[in-house]
Design an enzyme around this catalytic site. Sequence first.
Site, PDB file in Angstrom:
ATOM      1  CG  ASP A  57      -1.971   1.107   1.421  1.00  0.00           C
ATOM      2  OD1 ASP A  57      -2.027   1.348   0.509  1.00  0.00           O
ATOM      3  OD2 ASP A  57      -2.853   1.668   2.585  1.00  0.00           O
ATOM      4  NE  ARG A 111      -0.016   2.538   7.780  1.00  0.00           N
ATOM      5  CZ  ARG A 111      -1.424   2.685   7.701  1.00  0.00           C
ATOM      6  NH1 ARG A 111      -2.228   4.103   7.787  1.00  0.00           N
ATOM      7  NH2 ARG A 111      -1.629   1.962   7.186  1.00  0.00           N
ATOM      8  CD  GLN A 126      -5.620  -0.739   9.171  1.00  0.00           C
ATOM      9  OE1 GLN A 126      -5.343  -0.189   9.481  1.00  0.00           O
ATOM     10  NE2 GLN A 126      -5.517  -0.388   8.066  1.00  0.00           N
ATOM     11  CG  ASP A 237     -10.999   8.165   6.063  1.00  0.00           C
ATOM     12  OD1 ASP A 237     -10.854   7.834   5.377  1.00  0.00           O
ATOM     13  OD2 ASP A 237     -10.412   9.158   6.069  1.00  0.00           O
ATOM     14  CD  GLU A 250      -9.416   8.070   8.829  1.00  0.00           C
ATOM     15  OE1 GLU A 250      -8.650   6.936   8.943  1.00  0.00           O
ATOM     16  OE2 GLU A 250      -8.779   9.004   8.688  1.00  0.00           O
ATOM     17  CB  SER A 253      -9.287   4.352   5.380  1.00  0.00           C
ATOM     18  OG  SER A 253      -9.250   4.742   4.346  1.00  0.00           O
TER      19      SER A 253
END
Length: 336
Positions: A57, A111, A126, A237, A250, A253
């Site tokens: 991604d 990340r 997640q 989102d 949030e 997504s």
Amino acid sequence: MKRLTLPKDYMSPISQRDTQRAIKLIKDTFQVKLARALNLDRVTAPLIVTKASGINDDLNGVERKVNFTLKEQEDTEVEIVQSLAKWKRAALAKYGYNPGEGIYTDMNAIRRDDDVDNLHSVFVDQWDWEAVITRDDRNVDFLKNIVRKIATAIYETKQILNDAYPQLGGTIEKEVFFITTQELEDMYPEKTAKERENAITKQHKTVFIMQIGDVLRSGQRHDGRAPDYDDWTLNGDLFVWDDTLDCAVELSSMGIRVDSKALERQLKISNQESRMSFPYHQAVAGGTYPLTIGGGIGQSRLCLVLLGKAHIGEVQVSVWPDDMVEACCNNNIILL
């Protein structure tokens, strides 16, 4: 420390030991409800993928991936995943799933370029999920129906959690308010994208903001999206209002994935047409991969919101700047 919010007189509603037990209850409960609602099987998933596959991604397209080479494979370059948006679609084709069926998995990622704060960590965990759909399902009403099922699963998980820990209190709004990024910009033209998200979510509590990625009439984007997984006209989102941090959070997504036409259009807009040389993109363009819908739901984010925590480090273990650790310690925010 400008990125850190320190709620006044904060104190966790439950102990660290009960926090760990409650995290397990949340994760055990929610993933079962999600799987039942969307007809998903749990599968195993990769932590690393080869760079040459093009299957990682790209998020907003600017984040640096964590990469290294493999000694026993002629120094093949591999990358730690940033999410599994593309891998899941390939897996559905490989495993032979049909419309109305899908998969979910525990996704762990690094990340490295994320700015850490109350809601962001360099470690990402997640539930990544993906389901096969038909051509007729590629519409806004189908997307909204899936979002409502996810919101219901979150709402019901909160109810079960509160029964086990009544001292937590609070609730999640079950009804979802839907709005597009252009409608939101028209409503709050003087606000930034983040300010708009906060304003609309504070009013409606549970909100799904749709159509993220394309340029708005102002010439700005609400937020960035990679051009090769979500269809920018059929994504969004999911936000909930968090009283502890006094902001919108949030949680997910997601979106209906690109078909060949959407892929071609979005790669052209993003000036990334060279990515069509990757096997993944060729499979989408050629119809080898099924049409799908999918997304990610933040595990630690969900735990933070449902447990009334002030920092994501209270529900996951990661690495934080020294000054952030000290500030949290001085304000009753006990990082794991």
